[in-house]
Design a protein around this motif. Structure first.
Motif, mmCIF file in Angstrom:
data_model
loop_
_atom_site.group_PDB
_atom_site.id
_atom_site.type_symbol
_atom_site.label_atom_id
_atom_site.label_comp_id
_atom_site.label_asym_id
_atom_site.label_seq_id
_atom_site.Cartn_x
_atom_site.Cartn_y
_atom_site.Cartn_z
ATOM 1 N N LEU A 199 0.873 -1.075 -0.002
ATOM 2 C CA LEU A 199 -0.065 0.050 0.035
ATOM 3 C C LEU A 199 0.853 1.416 0.062
ATOM 4 N N ARG A 200 0.903 1.824 -0.978
ATOM 5 C CA ARG A 200 1.415 3.107 -1.080
ATOM 6 C C ARG A 200 0.896 4.456 -0.852
ATOM 7 N N LEU A 201 1.129 5.077 0.324
ATOM 8 C CA LEU A 201 0.364 6.350 0.696
ATOM 9 C C LEU A 201 1.077 7.587 0.325
ATOM 10 N N SER A 202 0.131 8.592 0.003
ATOM 11 C CA SER A 202 1.051 10.155 -0.186
ATOM 12 C C SER A 202 1.494 10.545 1.166
ATOM 13 N N GLU A 203 2.205 11.474 1.224
ATOM 14 C CA GLU A 203 2.990 12.078 2.483
ATOM 15 C C GLU A 203 1.705 12.522 3.272
ATOM 16 N N ARG A 204 0.660 13.243 2.793
ATOM 17 C CA ARG A 204 -0.528 13.706 3.552
ATOM 18 C C ARG A 204 -1.363 12.569 4.082
ATOM 19 N N ASP A 205 -1.502 11.245 3.307
ATOM 20 C CA ASP A 205 -2.229 10.197 3.889
ATOM 21 C C ASP A 205 -1.433 9.254 4.848
ATOM 22 N N SER A 206 0.066 9.487 4.863
ATOM 23 C CA SER A 206 0.890 8.788 5.776
ATOM 24 C C SER A 206 0.822 9.511 7.037
ATOM 25 N N LEU A 207 0.608 10.752 7.087
ATOM 26 C CA LEU A 207 0.872 11.589 8.313
ATOM 27 C C LEU A 207 -0.698 11.535 8.856
ATOM 28 N N ARG A 208 -1.622 11.207 8.052
ATOM 29 C CA ARG A 208 -3.212 11.073 8.917
ATOM 30 C C ARG A 208 -3.116 9.899 9.259
ATOM 31 N N ALA A 209 -2.770 8.665 8.701
ATOM 32 C CA ALA A 209 -2.667 7.313 9.291
ATOM 33 C C ALA A 209 -1.800 7.248 10.586
ATOM 34 N N LEU A 210 -0.756 8.135 10.629
ATOM 35 C CA LEU A 210 -0.040 8.060 11.740
ATOM 36 C C LEU A 210 -0.713 8.726 12.896
ATOM 37 N N ASP A 211 -1.239 9.900 12.594
ATOM 38 C CA ASP A 211 -2.130 10.612 13.832
ATOM 39 C C ASP A 211 -3.195 9.767 13.994
ATOM 40 N N LEU A 212 -4.069 8.992 13.133
ATOM 41 C CA LEU A 212 -4.870 8.041 13.913
ATOM 42 C C LEU A 212 -4.549 6.934 14.705
ATOM 43 N N LEU A 213 -3.325 6.527 14.346
ATOM 44 C CA LEU A 213 -2.762 5.544 15.236
ATOM 45 C C LEU A 213 -2.478 6.112 16.698
ATOM 46 N N GLU A 214 -1.605 7.098 16.667
ATOM 47 C CA GLU A 214 -1.407 8.012 18.069
ATOM 48 C C GLU A 214 -2.699 8.638 18.674
ATOM 49 N N ASN A 215 -3.773 8.865 17.895
ATOM 50 C CA ASN A 215 -4.766 9.617 18.487
ATOM 51 C C ASN A 215 -6.057 8.949 17.949
ATOM 52 N N PRO A 216 -6.643 7.778 18.364
ATOM 53 C CA PRO A 216 -7.595 7.131 17.653
ATOM 54 C C PRO A 216 -8.942 7.804 18.054
ATOM 55 N N PRO A 217 -9.872 7.736 17.197
ATOM 56 C CA PRO A 217 -11.178 8.261 17.394
ATOM 57 C C PRO A 217 -11.944 7.575 18.698
ATOM 58 N N ALA A 218 -12.690 8.245 19.236
ATOM 59 C CA ALA A 218 -13.655 7.253 20.451
ATOM 60 C C ALA A 218 -14.618 6.433 19.622
ATOM 61 N N PRO A 219 -14.661 4.972 20.062
ATOM 62 C CA PRO A 219 -15.528 4.013 19.496
ATOM 63 C C PRO A 219 -17.158 4.792 19.110
ATOM 64 N N ASN A 220 -17.638 4.421 18.178
ATOM 65 C CA ASN A 220 -18.928 4.713 17.828
ATOM 66 C C ASN A 220 -19.969 3.688 18.361
ATOM 67 N N ALA A 221 -21.244 3.735 18.195
ATOM 68 C CA ALA A 221 -22.182 2.807 18.653
ATOM 69 C C ALA A 221 -22.078 1.458 17.985
ATOM 70 N N LYS A 222 -21.658 1.470 16.782
ATOM 71 C CA LYS A 222 -21.718 0.261 16.128
ATOM 72 C C LYS A 222 -20.355 -0.685 16.457
ATOM 73 N N LEU A 223 -19.302 0.103 16.724
ATOM 74 C CA LEU A 223 -18.194 -0.642 17.233
ATOM 75 C C LEU A 223 -18.485 -1.132 18.663
ATOM 76 N N LEU A 224 -18.933 -0.323 19.257
ATOM 77 C CA LEU A 224 -19.076 -1.032 20.934
ATOM 78 C C LEU A 224 -20.082 -1.980 20.908
ATOM 79 N N ALA A 225 -21.302 -2.099 19.975
ATOM 80 C CA ALA A 225 -22.044 -3.310 19.752
ATOM 81 C C ALA A 225 -21.450 -4.291 19.477
#
Length: 92
Positions: free
Chosen positions: A57-83
């Motif tokens: 999987l080849r990511l642009s620099e922007r997408d790479s930074l976004r993926a790293l940010d999501l790994l370091e700061n994951p979003p809160a789980p939504n209702a479907k994930l909790l269920a």
């Protein structure tokens, strides 16, 4: 007519036009190798390249930074994930 399966699967036959075989033989002579080694090594190199491109999987620099940010700061789980997590069987 289908070919029958052979237990020893180390042999492969190819039919190619005379001009293409002549081109291969010219390359073989320049590489100081034999036709089998040249064709097999070239085919394996091409196969590895195809597999690498398909599995990497080849990511642009922007997408790479976004993926790293999501790994370091994951979003809160939504209702479907909790269920879905609640529906998982409990481990012993």
């Amino acid at each position: 007519m289908p070919q029958r399966l052979v237990e020893d699967n180390s042999r492969m036959s190819l039919r190619i036009p005379t001009e293409e075989k002549a081109l291969l033989l010219r390359a073989v002579a320049l590489k100081h190798t034999n036709l089998t080694d040249f064709v097999v090594s070239s085919a394996l190199e091409a196969a590895r390249s195809v597999i690498d491109q398909a599995e990497r999987l080849r990511l642009s620099e922007r997408d790479s930074l976004r993926a790293l940010d999501l790994l370091e700061n994951p979003p809160a789980p939504n209702a479907k994930l909790l269920a879905a997590a609640q529906a998982l069987p409990k481990l012993p």
